[in-house]
Write an enzyme that holds these catalytic residues in place. Sequence first.
Site: not given
Ligand code: 13P
Ligand code: G3H
Ligand code: ZN
Length: 311
Positions: A82, A215
């Site tokens: 991600d 979310s």
């Molecule tokens: P949220 O913060 O809305 O859960 O989004 C998560 C996200 O986009 C991770 O890449």
């Molecule tokens: O989009 C980001 C996700 O919520 C991951 O967050 O970089 O704090 O792990 P993080």
């Molecule tokens: Zn994201």
Amino acid sequence: MPKVGTAEMFKKANDGAYAIGAFNVNNMEIIQGIVEAAAELNTSLILQVSAGARKYARHEYLIKLVEAALLTSDIPIALHLDHGDTFELCKSVIDGGFSSVMIDGSKYSLEDNIAITKKVVDYAHERGIPVEAELGKLAGVEDDVNVAAKDAVYTDPQEAVEFVERTGCDSLAIAIGTSHGAYKFKTEPKLNFKRLEEIQKLLPEKYPLVLHGSSTVIPEFVKLCNDYGGDLGHAMGVPESMIKKAAAMNVAKVNIDTDLRLAMTGTIRKEFVANPSAFDPRKYLGPARDAIREMVKRKIKILGCDGSAAQ
Ligand code: 13P
Ligand code: G3H
Ligand code: ZN
């Protein structure tokens, strides 16, 4: 069940007018809770790891935890990077066994975003790995920003076509009003579905789109955190009805992290208040894992992907 890629999942999702849930993972309990929910509802699943999560949990542990999930369940599971922010990070997880990657060059100019995305795509495709990219800027789309500035951060449909053609990316994260975290809107929630339709119309038919920052920040879970010592102020997410609507369009992947964090943290806070003398981690991590499972089941039903593993 072997670890699988996202291409087949996305094709089925867009044919069936639902979206696959992509859930962020940081430790064993989160992975177990998510996998239990997906297995119970027979759902294809994407477990995704941010750069921060990989640093925290460590690559080798995450790979082994996902291997354990595959051994103990019978659903297709993809392991996805991600918000990869460098070519080197993407290369490292591709070489290290992830099944797909995201390169997020959205903070760069269009040309620089195309250049870094293309470099990752070339490397990934030679190894059969699909790539998600991002165009448009999620953060900062606020109600009180003027229209011109707003348009500047939403994904531009013409640019999306050029971007996909020139990079060859397999899926595209777009900005239509969602943002990361628990504070998505100042007043009322607004997603630009018209922009989503315009992007869909110009891209190849059923091209998989991705919605980050999805979310819903369910008031019940904000309250759970607040009732046991938290202070989440004006937390506000995307209404479930809007996520449902997006999932029925060409949005093939919906990213969720914050809602899992709220469920986990609220539950742990509650456990500590109920049992102030507890010091066995299993006594609070166990209920937190259960809360993650129930939250993910709720998400799967909203996205409409229950039963997708059987297709
Ligand atoms: P949220 O913060 O809305 O859960 O989004 C998560 C996200 O986009 C991770 O890449
Ligand atoms: O989009 C980001 C996700 O919520 C991951 O967050 O970089 O704090 O792990 P993080
Ligand atoms: Zn994201």
